[in-house]
Design a protein around this motif. Structure first.
Motif, PDB file in Angstrom:
ATOM      1  N   LYS A   1      -4.467   4.469   3.102  1.00 37.76           N
ATOM      2  CA  LYS A   1      -4.730   3.044   3.340  1.00 37.76           C
ATOM      3  C   LYS A   1      -3.569   2.413   4.108  1.00 37.76           C
ATOM      4  O   LYS A   1      -3.772   1.579   4.999  1.00 37.76           O
ATOM      5  CB  LYS A   1      -4.944   2.302   2.017  1.00 37.76           C
ATOM      6  N   ALA A   2      -2.352   2.809   3.763  1.00 39.31           N
ATOM      7  CA  ALA A   2      -1.174   2.293   4.466  1.00 39.31           C
ATOM      8  C   ALA A   2      -1.177   2.759   5.920  1.00 39.31           C
ATOM      9  O   ALA A   2      -0.848   1.984   6.832  1.00 39.31           O
ATOM     10  CB  ALA A   2       0.097   2.756   3.762  1.00 39.31           C
ATOM     11  N   LYS A   3      -1.575   4.004   6.152  1.00 40.96           N
ATOM     12  CA  LYS A   3      -1.604   4.551   7.512  1.00 40.96           C
ATOM     13  C   LYS A   3      -2.637   3.842   8.372  1.00 40.96           C
ATOM     14  O   LYS A   3      -2.423   3.612   9.570  1.00 40.96           O
ATOM     15  CB  LYS A   3      -1.918   6.053   7.450  1.00 40.96           C
ATOM     16  N   ASP A   4      -3.771   3.471   7.783  1.00 41.52           N
ATOM     17  CA  ASP A   4      -4.856   2.820   8.528  1.00 41.52           C
ATOM     18  C   ASP A   4      -4.664   1.316   8.680  1.00 41.52           C
ATOM     19  O   ASP A   4      -5.484   0.647   9.312  1.00 41.52           O
ATOM     20  CB  ASP A   4      -6.197   3.088   7.826  1.00 41.52           C
ATOM     21  N   TYR A   5      -3.605   0.790   8.089  1.00 39.05           N
ATOM     22  CA  TYR A   5      -3.365  -0.656   8.129  1.00 39.05           C
ATOM     23  C   TYR A   5      -3.022  -1.098   9.551  1.00 39.05           C
ATOM     24  O   TYR A   5      -2.179  -0.484  10.201  1.00 39.05           O
ATOM     25  CB  TYR A   5      -2.217  -1.004   7.185  1.00 39.05           C
TER      26      TYR A   5
ATOM     27  N   LEU B   1       0.842  -1.204   0.000  1.00 40.17           N
ATOM     28  CA  LEU B   1       0.000   0.000   0.000  1.00 40.17           C
ATOM     29  C   LEU B   1       0.875   1.252   0.000  1.00 40.17           C
ATOM     30  O   LEU B   1       0.612   2.215  -0.732  1.00 40.17           O
ATOM     31  CB  LEU B   1      -0.908  -0.002   1.234  1.00 40.17           C
ATOM     32  N   LEU B   2       1.910   1.232   0.836  1.00 38.52           N
ATOM     33  CA  LEU B   2       2.821   2.368   0.934  1.00 38.52           C
ATOM     34  C   LEU B   2       3.514   2.640  -0.407  1.00 38.52           C
ATOM     35  O   LEU B   2       3.592   3.784  -0.863  1.00 38.52           O
ATOM     36  CB  LEU B   2       3.870   2.092   2.016  1.00 38.52           C
ATOM     37  N   LEU B   3       3.978   1.573  -1.060  1.00 38.97           N
ATOM     38  CA  LEU B   3       4.698   1.753  -2.324  1.00 38.97           C
ATOM     39  C   LEU B   3       3.773   2.149  -3.476  1.00 38.97           C
ATOM     40  O   LEU B   3       4.215   2.830  -4.413  1.00 38.97           O
ATOM     41  CB  LEU B   3       5.482   0.488  -2.662  1.00 38.97           C
ATOM     42  N   LEU B   4       2.523   1.744  -3.395  1.00 36.23           N
ATOM     43  CA  LEU B   4       1.557   2.258  -4.378  1.00 36.23           C
ATOM     44  C   LEU B   4       1.471   3.774  -4.254  1.00 36.23           C
ATOM     45  O   LEU B   4       1.502   4.497  -5.270  1.00 36.23           O
ATOM     46  CB  LEU B   4       0.186   1.620  -4.165  1.00 36.23           C
TER      47      LEU B   4
END
Length: 307
Positions: free
Chosen positions: A285-289, A263-266
């Motif tokens: 999305k990466a932060k909420d993972y 998600l982060l790399l996207l």
């Protein structure tokens, strides 16, 4: 008919048993001694008791071999069942985030010839190396140890996607200790094994994600590293952010939300392509993972999209 009964038919008759038809001496042949020739088979047997004991020993040897085969097959089945049990324990510990317990479990079987155990041991060794409390000296030892386990897994089963995947990962890690020249020199080998892992298992999102990282890494390679690559290869490894993005999206399609770093790399790749709207979507999305591992916690550190 049992083996013993079949053998008994060929044993000499006991004393008092009814004899079979007897050929008269001298019949059928112009010389008198030919009558004796007809009974050479019995003469070859020698002592009937010795012959009987020989056949019984042969029967016992046959039964012994059959018993050995049964026991050997049972041992193989038991060994396979034991490996399955260890793998179940290992997978449970991995899913539970018990990195050090998993490593302790699998190192008991480090001499194993089973590819399933060996690639998991490579992964466990690498995961312990990644722990913040692991010293730099221990980390280096674990990284090289992981590569050896992955190499053995690949030797034992070249058709296993995970063996290819973890060999590539561990080879890349070793490059951190052997310098940028070695890391670039191994680039094509690493790519080849990631591509093989995807070919063997197109549904493994991690292998697809790692191929995306390979593309991302060479897309953002600084000029001085490109110069080294040009010295090493007639056609140095290169890629684009568009290719990296394609792999990251493909991994997400195969297994949505499987990995915070994907998600982060996207998000970061969209930033490189100057698409701030989609970058913000994936970075949130990466932060909420949910953070299950130390790496997940590290991935919560997001880049500034206002730049």
């Amino acid at each position: 008919m049992s083996l013993a009964a079949r053998l008994w038919r060929f044993l000499p008759l006991r004393r008092g048993a009814a004899p079979g038809p007897r050929l008269p001496a001298g019949t059928s042949g112009s010389r008198g001694h030919c009558g004796r020739c007809r009974f050479r088979g019995f003469e070859v047997m020698g002592n009937p008791g010795t012959f009987k004991r020989g056949l019984l020993l042969s029967a016992l040897s046959y039964w012994g071999f059959e018993t050995y085969q049964v026991i050997s097959q049972a041992a193989v089945v038991h060994a396979a069942a034991k490996v399955e049990e260890i793998l179940e324990q290992a997978d449970y510990l991995y899913e539970s985030g018990e990195t050090e317990k998993l490593y302790q479990l699998l190192t008991q079987y480090k001499e194993s010839e089973d590819a399933e155990l060996l690639w998991r041991l490579a992964r466990a060794s690498r995961d312990v190396a990644q722990l913040s409390r692991t010293s730099e000296e221990e980390k280096k030892l674990l990284v090289y140890e992981a590569l050896e386990y992955a190499k053995r897994a690949l030797q034992k089963n070249e058709s296993h996607f995970a063996a290819h995947k973890w060999y590539a990962i561990c080879l890349s890690d070793v490059g951190d200790y052997e310098g940028i020249k070695a890391k670039i020199a191994n680039a094509y080998i690493i790519k080849e094994h990631f591509e093989k892992a995807i070919e063997l298992n197109p549904k493994d999102a991690t292998s697809i994600h790692l191929m995306g990282i390979w593309c991302y890494t060479f897309a953002e390679m600084p000029w001085y590293q490109r110069r080294i690559a040009e010295m090493l290869f007639a056609t140095p490894p290169s890629s684009t952010y568009e290719k990296a993005l394609g792999y990251f999206h493909r991994a997400e399609q195969v297994d949505p939300n499987f990995y915070s770093k994907n998600l982060l790399l996207l998000g970061k790749t969209y930033l490189k392509l100057h698409n701030k709207k989609l970058a913000a979507f994936w970075l949130m999305k990466a932060k909420d993972y949910p953070a299950h591992t130390e790496e997940d916690k590290q991935n919560l550190s997001l880049p500034d999209i206002t730049q």
